[in-house]
Design a protein around this motif. Structure first.
Motif, short mmCIF file in Angstrom:
data_model
loop_
_atom_site.label_atom_id
_atom_site.label_comp_id
_atom_site.label_asym_id
_atom_site.label_seq_id
_atom_site.Cartn_x
_atom_site.Cartn_y
_atom_site.Cartn_z
N TYR A 1 -13.32 -49.71 35.13
CA TYR A 1 -13.16 -50.97 34.86
C TYR A 1 -13.93 -51.98 35.51
N ILE B 1 -9.10 -47.71 29.18
CA ILE B 1 -8.72 -48.97 28.76
C ILE B 1 -7.33 -48.86 28.29
N ASN C 1 -4.55 -48.18 31.34
CA ASN C 1 -4.30 -49.85 31.85
C ASN C 1 -2.88 -50.29 31.05
#
Length: 479
Positions: free
Chosen positions: A266, A365, A368
């Motif tokens: 991230y 991604i 998350n």
């Protein structure tokens, strides 16, 4: 050109700081690209002076800075080069602190440290410039330095935006080396110091591209050698392969646990948005947030084409804005596109597919939002398809520049199709779990192909059955 006293003081400080930083890379293993550049350094030290301006470029976090420090350490501690003859700097710092360019940096270094002008150097100097894209004129400065003296070996690294500054005149002097994220072979080497036969990757690529019996025979033999000797200290190879697939595609995550790895990724995505993209194109603050949304939108998509209009409607922005952002994201190489196969009209009508340069970016991604669990077949299938797309893209960039990579746009088709230099077509299907060969056989017949490739986790070894070459998913990870 004026001597910059403040810049000279900074350079003198860097000599001390850089030697201390070498402690941090002790025990690090070497990516393949390190040996390619080390060979160029050795040739230069032997007075082969042609290859002395090199650019390393690639996605943030793939290990470019580590390679520079390893080369720095090699010169100081193995070749016993005087530390005053080896300079490492990061151009983002130099540009920020002194608002200067590469040429002034080198001029000030040579004048302040060696009391000479560049043209009158009489000993070999090594200059490593990280994040070179922060100087828009780095390539021209490098060319001028190259033409002025044979006594400077210059390496510049940065994001893939570096390529945008290379014109034909510069290209004649410059050697380029694209650095990719880890494949499974890199992961085993960097994490566990497990060295595999370098010929294995090449044999696999030739098998996919040519499909000839001799390459199948060589690949099978090398697969037996590599996988037969693959003993890991604590986990079976299949476990480590899944670990690599999920969260270890980026070298900076190797010693982190899964959640820490995703946090690191991230952070790197943020740096790409806030630091790398502005070196390619200026966007306002609101557009920067749109860039982030597009990255995460693509990360959450299942495999398949995604149209610009669909993204624009989802995010309530104009198609032109989306198109411009996707273009920039490809230039910074966080992702790449795969176009539909067919004539010009079909390419325009059908959506393009977008893949991240490492499965770990897509996994991060999705993690998350709590979506990724490798016990789920669909999840593994998505990461597997990304891995295969990455391998095929890498083949174009490093091995077969005339190869075309597409996806068949019709229903009941395979996942990818490549076009070789001789205009032969090779359909490629990625299968996880119980996957039939029907789609692959359809495309073999439709495109009059001599063979097709099935990459699957259902097999433990390479085999060829009729016109289909079977490659295990873990084996494909060595490409």
């Amino acid at each position: 050109m004026f001597f910059n006293e403040d810049l000279n003081k900074y350079i003198q400080f860097k000599f001390v700081e850089n030697e201390k930083k070498l402690e941090k890379i002790k025990g690090f293993n070497f990516k393949e690209e390190y040996f390619l550049i080390k060979n160029a350094l050795d040739q230069y030290l032997d007075n082969q002076l042609e290859n002395r301006f090199i650019a390393l470029h690639g996605l943030r976090g793939v290990g470019k800075t580590t390679i520079l420090y390893q080369l720095y350490n090699y010169l100081l501690n193995e070749k016993k080069i005087d530390s005053k003859n080896v300079l490492y700097v990061s151009m983002d710092q130099v540009n920020s602190f002194f608002d200067t360019d590469l040429y002034e940096l080198v001029y000030t270094f040579i004048k302040g440290t060696h009391n000479k002008n560049i043209a009158f150097l009489d000993e070999k100097i090594f200059i490593f410039v990280d994040e070179a894209q922060y100087d828009k004129k780095w390539a021209i400065s490098g060319k001028i330095i190259f033409d002025t003296t044979e006594n400077i070996f210059l390496i510049c690294t940065g994001s893939s935006a570096l390529e945008m500054e290379i014109n034909a005149d510069v290209a004649r002097r410059l050697s380029k080396q694209l650095i990719f994220p880890n494949n499974f072979k890199d992961f085993l080497l960097l994490k566990y110091n497990i060295k595999t036969d370098y010929r294995f990757s090449k044999a696999l690529k030739n098998l996919i591209y040519f499909g000839e019996k001799k390459y199948a025979k060589k690949s099978i033999k090398l697969e037996e050698k590599v996988l037969g000797n693959l003993y890991l200290p604590s986990n079976p190879p299949e476990f480590e392969f899944e670990n690599f697939l999920k969260s270890k595609g980026i070298p900076s995550t190797l010693n982190l646990d899964e959640s820490e790895s995703y946090e690191k990724i991230y952070t790197q995505i943020d740096a790409i948005i806030n630091k790398d993209i502005p070196t390619v194109k200026s966007f306002n603050t609101s557009t920067s947030e749109t860039i982030r949304k597009i990255i995460f939108y693509l990360g959450l998509q299942k495999p398949g084409g995604t149209s610009i209009n669909k993204i624009a409607n989802h995010l309530s922005v104009s198609p032109n804005v989306v198109s411009g952002i996707l273009d920039v994201l490809e230039k910074t190489q966080i992702l790449f596109s795969v176009k539909p196969y067919g004539g010009g009209g079909k390419i325009v009508r059908k959506p393009w597919q977008y893949f991240f340069l490492s499965p770990s970016i897509k996994a991060a991604i999705n993690f998350n939002v709590g979506r990724f669990n490798l016990n789920n077949r669909k999840c593994l299938g998505t990461l597997a398809e990304t891995l295969v797309a990455n391998g095929l893209y890498k083949m174009i960039k490093l091995d077969f520049p005339f190869m075309g990579l597409f996806y068949p746009p019709d229903k009941n088709s395979s996942d990818f199709i490549i076009r070789t230099k001789l205009d032969d077509m090779v359909p490629i299907e990625v299968g996880v779990g119980k996957k039939t060969k029907k789609q692959l056989k359809n495309d073999i017949n439709k495109y009059d192909c001599e063979f097709g490739v099935l990459v699957s986790n259902r097999y433990n070894s390479i085999r060829k059955e009729e016109e289909i070459i079977h490659i295990p998913l873990m084996t494909f990870g060595f490409i």
